[in-house]
Write an enzyme that holds these catalytic residues in place. Sequence first.
Site, PDB file in Angstrom:
ATOM      1  N   ASN A  19     -10.318   0.804   1.735  1.00 34.34           N
ATOM      2  CA  ASN A  19      -8.288   1.130   1.267  1.00 34.34           C
ATOM      3  C   ASN A  19      -8.471  -0.195  -0.725  1.00 34.34           C
ATOM      4  O   ASN A  19      -8.637  -0.926  -0.027  1.00 34.34           O
ATOM      5  CB  ASN A  19      -7.908  -0.119   2.304  1.00 34.34           C
ATOM      6  CG  ASN A  19      -6.757  -0.572   2.156  1.00 34.34           C
ATOM      7  OD1 ASN A  19      -5.841   0.192   1.073  1.00 34.34           O
ATOM      8  ND2 ASN A  19      -5.500  -0.788   3.293  1.00 34.34           N
ATOM      9  N   CYS A  21       0.900  -1.241  -0.327  1.00 36.65           N
ATOM     10  CA  CYS A  21      -0.217   0.110  -0.026  1.00 36.65           C
ATOM     11  C   CYS A  21       0.769   1.614  -0.018  1.00 36.65           C
ATOM     12  O   CYS A  21       0.778   1.927  -0.386  1.00 36.65           O
ATOM     13  CB  CYS A  21      -0.975  -0.044   0.497  1.00 36.65           C
ATOM     14  SG  CYS A  21      -2.450  -0.863   1.259  1.00 36.65           S
ATOM     15  N   HIS A  46      -2.706   7.337   2.987  1.00 38.56           N
ATOM     16  CA  HIS A  46      -3.028   6.216   3.015  1.00 38.56           C
ATOM     17  C   HIS A  46      -4.941   5.971   3.544  1.00 38.56           C
ATOM     18  O   HIS A  46      -5.035   5.957   4.960  1.00 38.56           O
ATOM     19  CB  HIS A  46      -2.136   4.716   3.267  1.00 38.56           C
ATOM     20  CG  HIS A  46      -2.636   3.646   3.112  1.00 38.56           C
ATOM     21  ND1 HIS A  46      -3.436   3.282   2.208  1.00 38.56           N
ATOM     22  CD2 HIS A  46      -2.871   2.515   3.886  1.00 38.56           C
ATOM     23  CE1 HIS A  46      -3.885   2.628   1.520  1.00 38.56           C
ATOM     24  NE2 HIS A  46      -3.050   1.456   2.846  1.00 38.56           N
TER      25      HIS A  46
HETATM   26  O1  UT7 Z   1      -3.569  -0.904   3.425  1.00 39.24           O
HETATM   27  C1  UT7 Z   1      -2.929  -2.167   5.140  1.00 39.24           C
HETATM   28  C2  UT7 Z   1      -4.420  -3.267   5.019  1.00 39.24           C
HETATM   29  N1  UT7 Z   1      -4.109  -3.264   6.363  1.00 39.24           N
HETATM   30  C3  UT7 Z   1      -4.847  -2.759   7.772  1.00 39.24           C
HETATM   31  O2  UT7 Z   1      -4.872  -1.191   7.221  1.00 39.24           O
HETATM   32  C4  UT7 Z   1      -5.166  -3.499   8.647  1.00 39.24           C
HETATM   33  C5  UT7 Z   1      -4.933  -2.694  10.071  1.00 39.24           C
HETATM   34  N2  UT7 Z   1      -5.962  -3.673  10.663  1.00 39.24           N
HETATM   35  C6  UT7 Z   1      -7.268  -3.356  10.948  1.00 39.24           C
HETATM   36  O3  UT7 Z   1      -7.699  -2.151  10.351  1.00 39.24           O
HETATM   37  C7  UT7 Z   1      -8.082  -3.569  12.314  1.00 39.24           C
HETATM   38  O4  UT7 Z   1      -7.216  -4.382  13.283  1.00 39.24           O
HETATM   39  C8  UT7 Z   1      -9.071  -4.892  11.847  1.00 39.24           C
HETATM   40  C9  UT7 Z   1     -10.471  -3.188  11.123  1.00 39.24           C
HETATM   41  C10 UT7 Z   1      -8.998  -5.550  10.552  1.00 39.24           C
HETATM   42  C11 UT7 Z   1     -10.321  -5.102  13.008  1.00 39.24           C
HETATM   43  O5  UT7 Z   1     -10.163  -4.445  13.791  1.00 39.24           O
HETATM   44  P1  UT7 Z   1     -10.033  -4.951  15.320  1.00 39.24           P
HETATM   45  O6  UT7 Z   1     -10.828  -3.917  16.228  1.00 39.24           O
HETATM   46  O7  UT7 Z   1      -8.416  -5.236  14.844  1.00 39.24           O
HETATM   47  O8  UT7 Z   1     -10.604  -6.375  15.742  1.00 39.24           O
HETATM   48  P2  UT7 Z   1     -10.580  -7.509  15.630  1.00 39.24           P
HETATM   49  O9  UT7 Z   1      -9.748  -8.503  14.920  1.00 39.24           O
HETATM   50  O10 UT7 Z   1      -9.686  -7.176  17.318  1.00 39.24           O
HETATM   51  O11 UT7 Z   1     -11.502  -8.735  16.589  1.00 39.24           O
HETATM   52  C12 UT7 Z   1     -12.583  -8.011  17.357  1.00 39.24           C
HETATM   53  C13 UT7 Z   1     -13.267  -9.065  16.983  1.00 39.24           C
HETATM   54  C14 UT7 Z   1     -13.334 -10.701  17.129  1.00 39.24           C
HETATM   55  O12 UT7 Z   1     -14.166 -11.214  17.542  1.00 39.24           O
HETATM   56  P3  UT7 Z   1     -13.852 -11.708  19.735  1.00 39.24           P
HETATM   57  O13 UT7 Z   1     -12.683 -12.591  19.264  1.00 39.24           O
HETATM   58  O14 UT7 Z   1     -13.671 -10.281  19.531  1.00 39.24           O
HETATM   59  O15 UT7 Z   1     -14.903 -12.732  19.661  1.00 39.24           O
HETATM   60  C15 UT7 Z   1     -13.822 -10.699  15.810  1.00 39.24           C
HETATM   61  O16 UT7 Z   1     -13.764 -11.977  15.764  1.00 39.24           O
HETATM   62  O17 UT7 Z   1     -14.450  -8.840  16.098  1.00 39.24           O
HETATM   63  C16 UT7 Z   1     -14.592  -9.838  15.615  1.00 39.24           C
HETATM   64  N3  UT7 Z   1     -14.860  -9.941  13.777  1.00 39.24           N
HETATM   65  C17 UT7 Z   1     -16.164  -9.007  13.012  1.00 39.24           C
HETATM   66  N4  UT7 Z   1     -17.033  -9.225  13.444  1.00 39.24           N
HETATM   67  C18 UT7 Z   1     -17.745  -8.895  12.634  1.00 39.24           C
HETATM   68  C19 UT7 Z   1     -13.827  -9.575  12.632  1.00 39.24           C
HETATM   69  N5  UT7 Z   1     -14.013  -9.337  12.066  1.00 39.24           N
HETATM   70  C20 UT7 Z   1     -15.420  -8.997  11.810  1.00 39.24           C
HETATM   71  C21 UT7 Z   1     -16.235  -8.835  11.071  1.00 39.24           C
HETATM   72  N6  UT7 Z   1     -17.842  -8.711  11.641  1.00 39.24           N
HETATM   73  N7  UT7 Z   1     -15.723  -8.419  10.026  1.00 39.24           N
END
Ligand code: UT7
Length: 371
Positions: A283, A113, A253
């Site tokens: 993104n 990215c 970004h």
């Molecule tokens: O260009 C670079 C590309 N990458 C990035 O920029 C990614 C950077 N990271 C992020 O933006 C964030 O980490 C995410 C948006 C990907 C995820 O957000 P988060 O606040 O870090 O969530 P998490 O992965 O800690 O998940 C929290 C909860 C989990 O459930 P439990 O374990 O707490 O029960 C996940 O299973 O949310 C759940 N979860 C979802 N729920 C509904 C994960 N994805 C989803 C979803 N919908 N799409």
Amino acid sequence: MPYAHITGWGMAVPEQVRTNDDLSKMVETNDEWIRARTGIRERRIASEDESSATLGAGAALCALEVANLRAADLDLIIVASSSPEHIFPATASIIQDRIGAINAGAFDILAACTGFIFAVNMAAQSIRSGASKNVLVVGAETLSRFVDWTDRNTCILFGDGAGAFVLQANEERGGVLAEVMHSDGSGGDLLSLPAGGSKLPASLATVQSDLHFIKMDGKSVFRFATRVMARATKETLEKVGLEPEDIDLVIPHQANTRIIEAAARGLKLPMEKFMVNLDRYGNTSTASVPIATVEAFQNGRINPGDTVVMVGFGGGLTWGALVAEWTGPLPSERKVRHGWFLFLARIRSVLLRILRIVEGLLWGRYRRKKK
Ligand code: UT7
């Protein structure tokens, strides 16, 4: 030493929109979660006949239009893409042919990215060194082709699209004034597309193991991103003796609103100083900064004299920034008739293909005769 002015900007996005509600029918997610955790409402998805090269060429032509420059006057094309058309030939070569940039060298760079920021930095350095006068930089993506649409951790994030800049040499002060580029390969596995390269070429096993899809440790990437965005911005500003409060607009970004908010806190700047349009495109990787730049112009958020910072991060890991002073476009005097040049370029491209076939036939006949 000439300055590298950004004189053209353009974007091209697919028509098809995929909303958060559409995604909630595909994986276990919902609009509220996606908006709260990322800021994204919808993204664009390429149709079957669209690709990184077709979108990239569309954005390139818009940028040439703004710069009032003929494709034939380009001497360099750099394409950054995380979803290139092929391993080779370079997407840059395909775009070079499509837009009729008959005098340009063309190559791709890969820095995920951050690729567009790196590519603009290389273009600016090429202009300052005197090696190039007119450079086209494109960020083009069809990441929807590499997203696992059953993985809710990644499929909610990415979108397709392309953006482009034209950079031109000019003695007047302005344009890209300073840049920084960083990498940390120890974090390469945090965001990757494991198969399809020389380490894991396509096979039944790689396909069955879903290794041709994007893999991401979202939390780690998030932590990394919040650390580097403000740091890279300050580092670039220091090079030209500026402070964060001197910035008129930051174009970051577009990955996650929470990451941009962390950068704003790190720089002690209000969110109004940041261009954010990820709600409508998600993104788009290398395309996100130029697409946001085009919309910043459309919304009157960049004016002559403004100091603009572009900053990004991505897989690799990579991160980088640049600071540019906008002096306003420096267009050439006569208006370029792009349609006519494009028509001639297409004819030239077809003739060259026919010539190569004829040459092959003649060569075959000559070899047979010699035997
Ligand atoms: O260009 C670079 C590309 N990458 C990035 O920029 C990614 C950077 N990271 C992020 O933006 C964030 O980490 C995410 C948006 C990907 C995820 O957000 P988060 O606040 O870090 O969530 P998490 O992965 O800690 O998940 C929290 C909860 C989990 O459930 P439990 O374990 O707490 O029960 C996940 O299973 O949310 C759940 N979860 C979802 N729920 C509904 C994960 N994805 C989803 C979803 N919908 N799409």
